[in-house]
Design a protein around this motif. Structure first.
Motif, mmCIF file in Angstrom:
data_model
loop_
_atom_site.group_PDB
_atom_site.id
_atom_site.type_symbol
_atom_site.label_atom_id
_atom_site.label_comp_id
_atom_site.label_asym_id
_atom_site.label_seq_id
_atom_site.Cartn_x
_atom_site.Cartn_y
_atom_site.Cartn_z
ATOM 1 N N TYR A 148 0.827 -1.210 0.000
ATOM 2 C CA TYR A 148 0.000 0.000 0.000
ATOM 3 C C TYR A 148 0.863 1.262 0.000
ATOM 4 O O TYR A 148 0.452 2.303 -0.503
ATOM 5 C CB TYR A 148 -0.965 0.009 1.197
ATOM 6 N N ILE A 149 2.057 1.166 0.583
ATOM 7 C CA ILE A 149 2.948 2.339 0.541
ATOM 8 C C ILE A 149 3.436 2.544 -0.897
ATOM 9 O O ILE A 149 3.461 3.672 -1.400
ATOM 10 C CB ILE A 149 4.133 2.189 1.523
ATOM 11 N N ASP A 150 3.771 1.447 -1.575
ATOM 12 C CA ASP A 150 4.175 1.563 -2.986
ATOM 13 C C ASP A 150 3.045 2.225 -3.776
ATOM 14 O O ASP A 150 3.265 3.156 -4.551
ATOM 15 C CB ASP A 150 4.456 0.183 -3.608
ATOM 16 N N ALA A 151 1.817 1.718 -3.548
ATOM 17 C CA ALA A 151 0.670 2.241 -4.295
ATOM 18 C C ALA A 151 0.437 3.714 -3.942
ATOM 19 O O ALA A 151 0.189 4.539 -4.821
ATOM 20 C CB ALA A 151 -0.573 1.413 -4.003
ATOM 21 N N GLU A 152 0.547 4.054 -2.638
ATOM 22 C CA GLU A 152 0.333 5.446 -2.226
ATOM 23 C C GLU A 152 1.293 6.392 -2.944
ATOM 24 O O GLU A 152 0.911 7.448 -3.450
ATOM 25 C CB GLU A 152 0.532 5.594 -0.708
ATOM 26 N N LEU A 153 2.571 5.972 -3.009
ATOM 27 C CA LEU A 153 3.585 6.809 -3.651
ATOM 28 C C LEU A 153 3.281 7.021 -5.132
ATOM 29 O O LEU A 153 3.392 8.141 -5.646
ATOM 30 C CB LEU A 153 4.951 6.101 -3.535
ATOM 31 N N ILE A 154 2.895 5.933 -5.793
ATOM 32 C CA ILE A 154 2.636 6.036 -7.239
ATOM 33 C C ILE A 154 1.395 6.902 -7.477
ATOM 34 O O ILE A 154 1.377 7.761 -8.354
ATOM 35 C CB ILE A 154 2.486 4.629 -7.860
ATOM 36 N N VAL A 155 0.378 6.713 -6.639
ATOM 37 C CA VAL A 155 -0.842 7.530 -6.763
ATOM 38 C C VAL A 155 -0.498 9.000 -6.525
ATOM 39 O O VAL A 155 -0.939 9.896 -7.252
ATOM 40 C CB VAL A 155 -1.930 7.051 -5.764
ATOM 41 N N LEU A 156 0.358 9.251 -5.535
ATOM 42 C CA LEU A 156 0.764 10.640 -5.240
ATOM 43 C C LEU A 156 1.498 11.243 -6.438
ATOM 44 O O LEU A 156 1.231 12.391 -6.829
ATOM 45 C CB LEU A 156 1.648 10.663 -3.973
ATOM 46 N N ALA A 157 2.406 10.476 -7.044
ATOM 47 C CA ALA A 157 3.153 10.996 -8.207
ATOM 48 C C ALA A 157 2.187 11.363 -9.329
ATOM 49 O O ALA A 157 2.294 12.443 -9.935
ATOM 50 C CB ALA A 157 4.160 9.954 -8.690
ATOM 51 N N MET A 158 1.207 10.482 -9.586
ATOM 52 C CA MET A 158 0.249 10.750 -10.668
ATOM 53 C C MET A 158 -0.646 11.943 -10.307
ATOM 54 O O MET A 158 -0.949 12.771 -11.165
ATOM 55 C CB MET A 158 -0.620 9.506 -10.925
ATOM 56 N N HIS A 159 -1.048 12.028 -9.047
ATOM 57 C CA HIS A 159 -1.890 13.128 -8.579
ATOM 58 C C HIS A 159 -1.174 14.470 -8.788
ATOM 59 O O HIS A 159 -1.730 15.423 -9.334
ATOM 60 C CB HIS A 159 -2.205 12.894 -7.091
ATOM 61 N N LEU A 160 0.105 14.505 -8.373
ATOM 62 C CA LEU A 160 0.892 15.739 -8.526
ATOM 63 C C LEU A 160 0.959 16.152 -10.004
ATOM 64 O O LEU A 160 0.691 17.304 -10.349
ATOM 65 C CB LEU A 160 2.323 15.511 -8.012
ATOM 66 N N LEU A 161 1.292 15.184 -10.853
ATOM 67 C CA LEU A 161 1.469 15.520 -12.274
ATOM 68 C C LEU A 161 0.159 15.999 -12.896
ATOM 69 O O LEU A 161 0.151 16.943 -13.685
ATOM 70 C CB LEU A 161 2.034 14.312 -13.028
ATOM 71 N N LYS A 162 -0.958 15.340 -12.525
ATOM 72 C CA LYS A 162 -2.257 15.762 -13.077
ATOM 73 C C LYS A 162 -2.576 17.170 -12.627
ATOM 74 O O LYS A 162 -2.934 18.034 -13.408
ATOM 75 C CB LYS A 162 -3.362 14.810 -12.614
ATOM 76 N N GLU A 163 -2.414 17.390 -11.319
ATOM 77 C CA GLU A 163 -2.754 18.701 -10.763
ATOM 78 C C GLU A 163 -1.833 19.799 -11.329
ATOM 79 O O GLU A 163 -2.221 20.938 -11.442
ATOM 80 C CB GLU A 163 -2.633 18.649 -9.239
ATOM 81 N N LEU A 164 -0.618 19.412 -11.689
ATOM 82 C CA LEU A 164 0.318 20.390 -12.251
ATOM 83 C C LEU A 164 0.095 20.572 -13.760
ATOM 84 O O LEU A 164 0.863 21.251 -14.433
ATOM 85 C CB LEU A 164 1.767 19.982 -11.965
#
Ligand code: HAM
Length: 423
Positions: free
Chosen positions: A143-159
Protein backbone atom coordinates in the motif's frame (compact mmCIF):
# COMPACT_ATOMS: atom_id res chain seq x y z
CA UNK A 1 35.32 45.40 -25.29
CA UNK A 2 34.87 43.67 -21.91
CA UNK A 3 34.01 39.99 -21.98
CA UNK A 4 30.30 39.25 -21.67
CA UNK A 5 29.44 36.32 -19.44
CA UNK A 6 26.78 33.77 -20.30
CA UNK A 7 24.80 31.42 -18.09
CA UNK A 8 26.70 28.07 -17.85
CA UNK A 9 25.79 25.49 -20.50
CA UNK A 10 22.87 23.30 -19.48
CA UNK A 11 21.62 25.76 -16.85
CA UNK A 12 19.19 28.64 -17.14
CA UNK A 13 18.07 31.76 -15.35
CA UNK A 14 14.53 31.73 -14.02
CA UNK A 15 13.57 35.33 -14.74
CA UNK A 16 11.04 37.36 -12.72
CA UNK A 17 8.26 36.81 -15.30
CA UNK A 18 8.55 33.05 -14.80
CA UNK A 19 8.71 33.16 -11.00
CA UNK A 20 4.91 33.29 -10.39
CA UNK A 21 4.59 30.07 -12.41
CA UNK A 22 7.34 28.37 -10.36
CA UNK A 23 5.82 29.66 -7.12
CA UNK A 24 2.40 28.32 -8.07
CA UNK A 25 3.89 24.97 -9.02
CA UNK A 26 5.91 24.73 -5.81
CA UNK A 27 2.98 25.67 -3.61
CA UNK A 28 0.70 23.15 -5.35
CA UNK A 29 3.36 20.46 -4.89
CA UNK A 30 3.78 21.32 -1.19
CA UNK A 31 0.01 21.34 -0.61
CA UNK A 32 -0.52 17.94 -2.24
CA UNK A 33 2.49 16.27 -0.57
CA UNK A 34 1.29 17.55 2.82
CA UNK A 35 -2.22 16.27 2.13
CA UNK A 36 -0.72 12.74 1.88
CA UNK A 37 1.07 13.21 5.19
CA UNK A 38 4.54 14.05 3.82
CA UNK A 39 6.74 16.70 5.46
CA UNK A 40 9.40 18.83 3.82
CA UNK A 41 13.11 18.20 4.32
CA UNK A 42 15.96 20.38 3.04
CA UNK A 43 19.44 18.95 2.68
CA UNK A 44 22.62 20.61 1.35
CA UNK A 45 23.17 20.80 -2.41
CA UNK A 46 26.50 19.05 -2.03
CA UNK A 47 27.58 15.96 -0.12
CA UNK A 48 30.53 13.63 0.29
CA UNK A 49 31.16 12.26 -3.18
CA UNK A 50 31.28 8.71 -1.77
CA UNK A 51 27.68 9.01 -0.60
CA UNK A 52 26.64 9.15 -4.25
CA UNK A 53 29.14 6.53 -5.39
CA UNK A 54 27.98 4.10 -2.72
CA UNK A 55 24.25 4.62 -3.26
CA UNK A 56 23.78 5.18 -6.98
CA UNK A 57 26.39 2.58 -7.95
CA UNK A 58 29.72 3.01 -9.69
CA UNK A 59 28.33 1.49 -12.88
CA UNK A 60 25.50 4.03 -13.18
CA UNK A 61 25.90 6.79 -15.78
CA UNK A 62 25.15 9.37 -13.10
CA UNK A 63 28.21 8.38 -11.08
CA UNK A 64 30.36 7.31 -14.00
CA UNK A 65 29.95 10.27 -16.27
CA UNK A 66 27.83 12.94 -14.66
CA UNK A 67 28.98 13.70 -11.11
CA UNK A 68 29.98 17.33 -10.77
CA UNK A 69 32.74 17.14 -8.20
CA UNK A 70 33.90 20.21 -6.32
CA UNK A 71 37.57 21.08 -6.53
CA UNK A 72 39.06 19.91 -3.27
CA UNK A 73 41.23 21.85 -0.91
CA UNK A 74 43.15 20.16 1.92
CA UNK A 75 40.40 20.43 4.51
CA UNK A 76 37.49 19.95 2.16
CA UNK A 77 38.03 16.82 0.20
CA UNK A 78 35.77 14.81 -2.00
CA UNK A 79 32.47 16.63 -2.38
CA UNK A 80 30.08 16.56 -5.31
CA UNK A 81 26.97 18.54 -6.19
CA UNK A 82 23.96 16.32 -5.61
CA UNK A 83 22.76 14.61 -8.80
CA UNK A 84 19.54 13.53 -7.04
CA UNK A 85 17.95 13.72 -3.61
CA UNK A 86 17.45 10.17 -2.38
CA UNK A 87 21.01 9.54 -1.19
CA UNK A 88 21.03 12.82 0.78
CA UNK A 89 17.65 12.10 2.38
CA UNK A 90 18.77 8.62 3.47
CA UNK A 91 22.05 10.10 4.81
CA UNK A 92 20.04 12.63 6.81
CA UNK A 93 17.52 10.01 7.96
CA UNK A 94 20.33 7.92 9.46
CA UNK A 95 22.36 10.84 10.81
CA UNK A 96 19.37 12.37 12.60
CA UNK A 97 17.93 9.03 13.79
CA UNK A 98 14.60 9.86 12.23
CA UNK A 99 13.43 6.30 12.85
CA UNK A 100 13.14 7.24 16.53
CA UNK A 101 10.63 9.97 15.67
CA UNK A 102 8.17 8.08 13.50
CA UNK A 103 7.62 4.50 12.40
CA UNK A 104 7.45 5.78 8.85
CA UNK A 105 9.22 9.02 7.88
CA UNK A 106 7.28 10.54 5.01
CA UNK A 107 9.48 13.21 3.48
CA UNK A 108 9.48 15.47 0.42
CA UNK A 109 11.88 17.99 -1.06
CA UNK A 110 12.05 20.58 -3.81
CA UNK A 111 15.26 21.89 -5.23
CA UNK A 112 18.06 21.94 -7.76
CA UNK A 113 20.00 18.82 -8.80
CA UNK A 114 23.18 18.76 -10.87
CA UNK A 115 24.37 16.31 -13.52
CA UNK A 116 27.18 16.85 -16.02
CA UNK A 117 25.08 15.64 -18.94
CA UNK A 118 25.24 16.60 -22.60
CA UNK A 119 22.49 19.23 -22.64
CA UNK A 120 19.52 18.87 -24.97
CA UNK A 121 15.78 19.59 -24.82
CA UNK A 122 14.60 18.50 -21.38
CA UNK A 123 18.11 17.47 -20.29
CA UNK A 124 19.94 20.03 -18.21
CA UNK A 125 23.01 20.21 -16.01
CA UNK A 126 21.11 22.07 -13.31
CA UNK A 127 17.47 21.02 -13.09
CA UNK A 128 14.88 20.92 -10.33
CA UNK A 129 13.05 18.02 -8.75
CA UNK A 130 10.04 17.49 -6.55
CA UNK A 131 11.06 14.37 -4.64
CA UNK A 132 9.20 12.19 -2.17
CA UNK A 133 10.62 9.44 0.07
CA UNK A 134 8.94 7.12 2.61
CA UNK A 135 11.43 5.37 4.91
CA UNK A 136 10.88 3.38 8.07
CA UNK A 137 11.60 0.22 10.06
CA UNK A 138 9.37 -2.73 9.14
CA UNK A 139 7.45 -0.55 6.77
CA UNK A 140 7.43 -2.45 3.52
CA UNK A 141 3.83 -2.59 2.44
CA UNK A 142 2.35 -2.79 -1.07
CA UNK A 143 0.00 0.00 0.00
CA UNK A 144 2.95 2.34 0.54
CA UNK A 145 4.17 1.56 -2.99
CA UNK A 146 0.67 2.24 -4.29
CA UNK A 147 0.33 5.45 -2.23
CA UNK A 148 3.58 6.81 -3.65
CA UNK A 149 2.64 6.04 -7.24
CA UNK A 150 -0.84 7.53 -6.76
CA UNK A 151 0.76 10.64 -5.24
CA UNK A 152 3.15 11.00 -8.21
CA UNK A 153 0.25 10.75 -10.67
CA UNK A 154 -1.89 13.13 -8.58
CA UNK A 155 0.89 15.74 -8.53
CA UNK A 156 1.47 15.52 -12.27
CA UNK A 157 -2.26 15.76 -13.08
CA UNK A 158 -2.75 18.70 -10.76
CA UNK A 159 0.32 20.39 -12.25
CA UNK A 160 -1.37 20.19 -15.65
CA UNK A 161 0.77 17.53 -17.34
CA UNK A 162 -1.05 15.82 -20.22
CA UNK A 163 -0.69 12.40 -21.84
CA UNK A 164 0.65 10.65 -18.75
CA UNK A 165 1.72 7.03 -19.03
CA UNK A 166 2.80 4.96 -16.09
CA UNK A 167 5.03 1.93 -16.45
CA UNK A 168 5.85 -0.32 -13.53
CA UNK A 169 7.98 -3.37 -12.96
CA UNK A 170 9.58 -5.36 -10.16
CA UNK A 171 13.28 -6.16 -9.91
CA UNK A 172 12.62 -8.42 -6.90
CA UNK A 173 14.68 -8.65 -3.74
CA UNK A 174 18.45 -8.28 -3.59
CA UNK A 175 18.77 -12.05 -4.04
CA UNK A 176 16.32 -11.99 -6.97
CA UNK A 177 18.37 -9.23 -8.57
CA UNK A 178 21.52 -11.34 -8.30
CA UNK A 179 19.71 -14.34 -9.83
CA UNK A 180 18.18 -12.23 -12.59
CA UNK A 181 21.60 -10.81 -13.38
CA UNK A 182 23.02 -14.33 -13.85
CA UNK A 183 19.97 -15.30 -15.92
CA UNK A 184 20.26 -12.24 -18.16
CA UNK A 185 23.96 -12.83 -18.70
CA UNK A 186 23.31 -16.42 -19.71
CA UNK A 187 20.51 -15.39 -22.08
CA UNK A 188 22.45 -12.56 -23.69
CA UNK A 189 25.80 -14.38 -23.85
CA UNK A 190 24.87 -16.07 -27.13
CA UNK A 191 23.89 -12.72 -28.66
CA UNK A 192 26.65 -10.61 -27.22
CA UNK A 193 28.04 -9.66 -30.60
CA UNK A 194 24.62 -8.41 -31.72
CA UNK A 195 24.46 -5.90 -28.88
CA UNK A 196 25.55 -2.29 -29.45
CA UNK A 197 28.99 -1.26 -28.21
CA UNK A 198 27.59 0.38 -25.05
CA UNK A 199 25.53 -2.71 -24.24
CA UNK A 200 28.56 -4.95 -24.62
CA UNK A 201 30.11 -2.94 -21.79
CA UNK A 202 26.79 -2.99 -19.89
CA UNK A 203 26.70 -6.76 -20.33
CA UNK A 204 29.97 -6.95 -18.40
CA UNK A 205 29.34 -4.25 -15.82
CA UNK A 206 25.58 -4.15 -15.19
CA UNK A 207 23.57 -6.37 -17.48
CA UNK A 208 20.24 -4.86 -16.32
CA UNK A 209 21.06 -1.71 -18.24
CA UNK A 210 20.90 -3.65 -21.54
CA UNK A 211 17.13 -3.78 -21.01
CA UNK A 212 16.63 -0.03 -21.31
CA UNK A 213 18.94 0.55 -24.27
CA UNK A 214 17.20 2.84 -26.78
CA UNK A 215 18.98 1.41 -29.86
CA UNK A 216 16.70 -0.45 -32.28
CA UNK A 217 18.86 -3.61 -32.54
CA UNK A 218 19.15 -4.02 -28.76
CA UNK A 219 15.45 -3.32 -28.26
CA UNK A 220 14.49 -6.09 -30.69
CA UNK A 221 16.81 -8.54 -28.98
CA UNK A 222 15.54 -7.56 -25.53
CA UNK A 223 11.91 -7.96 -26.67
CA UNK A 224 12.73 -11.41 -27.99
CA UNK A 225 14.60 -12.65 -24.93
CA UNK A 226 12.96 -10.97 -21.95
CA UNK A 227 9.24 -11.58 -21.62
CA UNK A 228 9.33 -11.51 -17.83
CA UNK A 229 11.96 -11.10 -15.16
CA UNK A 230 12.10 -14.35 -13.15
CA UNK A 231 11.15 -13.39 -9.59
CA UNK A 232 10.93 -15.50 -6.45
CA UNK A 233 7.36 -16.45 -5.46
CA UNK A 234 7.49 -14.02 -2.55
CA UNK A 235 8.62 -11.05 -4.68
CA UNK A 236 6.05 -11.88 -7.35
CA UNK A 237 3.32 -11.98 -4.70
CA UNK A 238 4.41 -8.59 -3.37
CA UNK A 239 4.38 -7.10 -6.86
CA UNK A 240 0.92 -8.56 -7.58
CA UNK A 241 -0.33 -6.90 -4.38
CA UNK A 242 1.11 -3.54 -5.48
CA UNK A 243 -0.64 -3.92 -8.85
CA UNK A 244 -3.93 -4.85 -7.15
CA UNK A 245 -3.75 -1.87 -4.79
CA UNK A 246 -3.00 0.40 -7.74
CA UNK A 247 -5.84 -1.04 -9.83
CA UNK A 248 -8.25 -0.45 -6.93
CA UNK A 249 -7.43 3.27 -7.07
CA UNK A 250 -8.25 3.47 -10.78
CA UNK A 251 -4.75 4.60 -11.79
CA UNK A 252 -3.93 3.14 -15.23
CA UNK A 253 -0.54 1.47 -15.69
CA UNK A 254 1.38 -0.92 -17.90
CA UNK A 255 3.62 -3.61 -16.47
CA UNK A 256 6.88 -3.40 -18.39
CA UNK A 257 9.47 -6.15 -17.77
CA UNK A 258 12.12 -4.00 -19.49
CA UNK A 259 11.89 -1.09 -17.07
CA UNK A 260 15.02 -1.33 -14.92
CA UNK A 261 16.07 2.28 -14.08
CA UNK A 262 19.58 3.68 -14.20
CA UNK A 263 20.40 3.87 -10.49
CA UNK A 264 21.67 0.84 -8.61
CA UNK A 265 19.77 1.16 -5.35
CA UNK A 266 16.41 -0.13 -6.55
CA UNK A 267 14.85 -3.44 -5.52
CA UNK A 268 11.24 -4.63 -5.97
CA UNK A 269 8.89 -1.99 -7.42
CA UNK A 270 10.25 0.47 -10.00
CA UNK A 271 8.21 2.89 -12.06
CA UNK A 272 8.50 5.63 -14.63
CA UNK A 273 5.99 8.19 -15.85
CA UNK A 274 6.17 9.72 -19.30
CA UNK A 275 4.24 12.66 -20.75
CA UNK A 276 3.48 13.81 -24.27
CA UNK A 277 5.29 16.55 -26.13
CA UNK A 278 8.72 16.06 -24.59
CA UNK A 279 10.64 14.41 -27.42
CA UNK A 280 13.27 11.85 -26.49
CA UNK A 281 13.57 12.96 -22.84
CA UNK A 282 9.97 12.08 -22.07
CA UNK A 283 10.24 10.84 -18.46
CA UNK A 284 8.62 13.44 -16.20
CA UNK A 285 9.15 11.32 -13.14
CA UNK A 286 10.49 8.04 -11.87
CA UNK A 287 11.16 6.12 -8.71
CA UNK A 288 11.04 2.86 -6.89
CA UNK A 289 11.75 0.87 -3.77
CA UNK A 290 15.26 0.85 -2.29
CA UNK A 291 15.02 -1.21 0.90
CA UNK A 292 18.74 -2.06 1.02
CA UNK A 293 20.07 1.49 0.82
CA UNK A 294 19.57 2.44 4.48
CA UNK A 295 21.81 -0.46 5.60
CA UNK A 296 24.23 0.29 2.82
CA UNK A 297 24.68 3.83 4.13
CA UNK A 298 25.06 2.83 7.78
CA UNK A 299 21.54 2.29 9.18
CA UNK A 300 21.09 0.00 12.21
CA UNK A 301 21.98 -3.55 11.28
CA UNK A 302 19.21 -5.10 13.37
CA UNK A 303 16.45 -2.97 11.83
CA UNK A 304 14.67 -4.11 8.70
CA UNK A 305 14.12 -0.85 6.79
CA UNK A 306 11.60 -0.29 4.07
CA UNK A 307 12.13 2.64 1.70
CA UNK A 308 10.54 3.90 -1.49
CA UNK A 309 10.39 7.20 -3.34
CA UNK A 310 10.21 9.08 -6.61
CA UNK A 311 11.23 12.37 -8.16
CA UNK A 312 9.54 14.54 -10.77
CA UNK A 313 11.50 16.88 -13.05
CA UNK A 314 10.11 20.42 -12.80
CA UNK A 315 11.58 21.69 -16.11
CA UNK A 316 10.06 18.72 -17.93
CA UNK A 317 6.69 19.38 -16.25
CA UNK A 318 6.83 22.96 -17.54
CA UNK A 319 8.00 21.87 -21.01
CA UNK A 320 5.10 19.47 -21.33
CA UNK A 321 2.60 22.19 -20.45
CA UNK A 322 2.23 24.20 -23.62
CA UNK A 323 -0.44 26.21 -21.79
CA UNK A 324 1.99 27.24 -19.04
CA UNK A 325 1.58 30.97 -19.35
CA UNK A 326 3.82 33.33 -17.52
CA UNK A 327 1.80 35.35 -15.08
CA UNK A 328 1.88 39.12 -15.30
CA UNK A 329 3.24 40.82 -12.23
CA UNK A 330 0.78 42.72 -10.08
CA UNK A 331 1.21 45.58 -7.69
CA UNK A 332 -1.38 47.30 -5.48
CA UNK A 333 -0.13 50.88 -5.63
CA UNK A 334 2.26 52.81 -7.88
CA UNK A 335 3.22 56.14 -6.32
CA UNK A 336 3.80 59.08 -8.65
CA UNK A 337 5.51 62.32 -7.58
CA UNK A 338 4.78 64.98 -10.21
CA UNK A 339 7.77 67.11 -9.23
CA UNK A 340 11.17 66.14 -7.89
CA UNK A 341 10.60 68.09 -4.66
CA UNK A 342 7.53 65.94 -3.86
CA UNK A 343 9.65 62.78 -3.86
CA UNK A 344 10.53 62.88 -0.13
CA UNK A 345 6.81 62.94 0.79
CA UNK A 346 6.07 60.24 -1.81
CA UNK A 347 8.88 58.10 -0.40
CA UNK A 348 7.44 58.39 3.13
CA UNK A 349 3.96 57.39 1.95
CA UNK A 350 5.45 54.48 0.01
CA UNK A 351 7.05 53.13 3.19
CA UNK A 352 3.83 53.57 5.22
CA UNK A 353 1.84 51.64 2.62
CA UNK A 354 4.41 48.83 2.47
CA UNK A 355 4.57 48.59 6.26
CA UNK A 356 0.80 48.02 6.17
CA UNK A 357 1.40 44.95 3.99
CA UNK A 358 0.21 46.56 0.76
CA UNK A 359 2.50 46.12 -2.25
CA UNK A 360 3.75 49.42 -3.61
CA UNK A 361 6.50 50.88 -5.74
CA UNK A 362 7.56 54.16 -7.35
CA UNK A 363 9.99 55.42 -9.94
CA UNK A 364 12.82 57.18 -8.10
CA UNK A 365 14.17 58.60 -11.36
CA UNK A 366 11.03 60.77 -11.61
CA UNK A 367 10.04 61.72 -15.15
CA UNK A 368 6.93 63.16 -16.73
CA UNK A 369 3.42 62.23 -15.60
CA UNK A 370 3.01 60.29 -18.87
CA UNK A 371 6.17 58.24 -18.42
CA UNK A 372 5.37 57.50 -14.77
CA UNK A 373 1.84 56.40 -15.70
CA UNK A 374 3.45 54.18 -18.32
CA UNK A 375 5.52 52.55 -15.58
CA UNK A 376 2.44 52.09 -13.38
CA UNK A 377 0.78 50.30 -16.32
CA UNK A 378 3.81 48.12 -16.94
CA UNK A 379 3.93 47.15 -13.27
CA UNK A 380 0.25 46.17 -13.66
CA UNK A 381 -0.62 48.42 -10.72
CA UNK A 382 -4.19 48.36 -9.45
CA UNK A 383 -4.03 52.03 -8.38
CA UNK A 384 -1.75 54.97 -9.19
CA UNK A 385 -1.30 57.33 -6.25
CA UNK A 386 -0.51 60.80 -7.57
CA UNK A 387 1.10 63.65 -5.65
CA UNK A 388 0.72 66.94 -7.55
CA UNK A 389 0.84 70.55 -6.48
CA UNK A 390 -2.75 70.69 -5.12
CA UNK A 391 -2.35 67.39 -3.30
CA UNK A 392 0.83 68.48 -1.53
CA UNK A 393 -0.78 71.79 -0.59
CA UNK A 394 -3.89 70.08 0.81
CA UNK A 395 -2.03 67.04 2.22
CA UNK A 396 -4.06 64.71 0.03
CA UNK A 397 -3.35 62.26 -2.79
CA UNK A 398 -5.20 61.50 -6.02
CA UNK A 399 -5.91 57.79 -6.17
CA UNK A 400 -6.51 56.62 -9.73
CA UNK A 401 -8.14 53.26 -10.32
CA UNK A 402 -6.15 51.91 -13.28
CA UNK A 403 -8.88 49.47 -14.34
CA UNK A 404 -11.93 51.75 -14.04
CA UNK A 405 -10.07 54.96 -14.96
CA UNK A 406 -11.82 56.75 -12.06
CA UNK A 407 -10.05 58.99 -9.59
CA UNK A 408 -10.70 60.20 -6.05
CA UNK A 409 -9.00 62.51 -3.61
CA UNK A 410 -8.03 61.01 -0.26
CA UNK A 411 -6.44 62.63 2.81
CA UNK A 412 -2.82 61.52 3.24
CA UNK A 413 -3.32 60.48 6.86
CA UNK A 414 -6.26 58.25 5.86
CA UNK A 415 -4.56 56.64 2.86
CA UNK A 416 -3.73 53.20 4.33
CA UNK A 417 -7.23 52.78 5.74
CA UNK A 418 -8.75 53.86 2.44
CA UNK A 419 -6.60 51.52 0.30
CA UNK A 420 -7.44 48.59 2.56
CA UNK A 421 -11.13 49.29 1.92
CA UNK A 422 -10.88 49.56 -1.85
CA UNK A 423 -8.45 46.73 -2.58
P1 HAM B 1 15.80 9.97 -12.00
O1 HAM B 1 15.02 9.08 -12.91
O2 HAM B 1 17.26 10.02 -12.22
O3 HAM B 1 15.48 9.49 -10.54
O4 HAM B 1 15.22 11.44 -12.08
C1 HAM B 1 13.86 11.71 -11.82
C2 HAM B 1 13.34 12.75 -12.79
O5 HAM B 1 14.17 13.93 -12.76
C3 HAM B 1 13.36 12.33 -14.27
O6 HAM B 1 12.24 11.56 -14.59
C4 HAM B 1 13.35 13.67 -14.97
O7 HAM B 1 12.03 14.20 -15.04
C5 HAM B 1 14.18 14.54 -14.04
N1 HAM B 1 15.56 14.63 -14.55
C6 HAM B 1 16.57 13.76 -14.34
N2 HAM B 1 17.70 14.17 -14.96
C7 HAM B 1 17.39 15.35 -15.57
C8 HAM B 1 18.14 16.28 -16.37
N3 HAM B 1 19.43 16.11 -16.62
N4 HAM B 1 17.50 17.39 -16.83
C9 HAM B 1 16.19 17.60 -16.55
N5 HAM B 1 15.44 16.75 -15.79
C10 HAM B 1 16.02 15.64 -15.32
C11 HAM B 1 15.99 10.07 -9.42
O8 HAM B 1 16.56 11.13 -9.39
C12 HAM B 1 15.68 9.30 -8.16
N6 HAM B 1 16.31 9.99 -7.02
C13 HAM B 1 14.19 9.18 -7.95
C14 HAM B 1 13.86 8.46 -6.69
C15 HAM B 1 13.49 9.03 -5.52
N7 HAM B 1 13.89 7.16 -6.51
C16 HAM B 1 13.58 6.89 -5.26
N8 HAM B 1 13.35 8.01 -4.63
Amino acid sequence: MNKKFAVPRGTSDILPDAIPLWEALESTARRICKSYGYREIRTPVYEDVNLFKRSLGTTSDVVNKQLLELASSKEDEGYALRPEGTASVVRSYIENSLEAQASLSKLFYLGPMFRGERPQKGRLRQFHQIGVEAIGPNSTSPYIDAELIVLAMHLLKELGVKGLQLKINSLGSKEDKANISVWLRTEFARHKNDLCEDCQTRFERNVFRVLDCKKEGCRKLVALIVKNLPLSAESQKYFDQVCQALTSTGVAYDVSPHLVRGLDYYTHTVFEITAEGLGSQDAVGAGGRYNGLVHELGGHENIDYGAIGFALGIERILLSRSDAKFCVPTLDIFVIAMKEEYQSQAFLLLQQIRQAGISADMNFAGGSMKSQMGRANKANARFAMILGEDEIKNQTVALKDMQQSTQEIVAMDKIVEHIRKVL
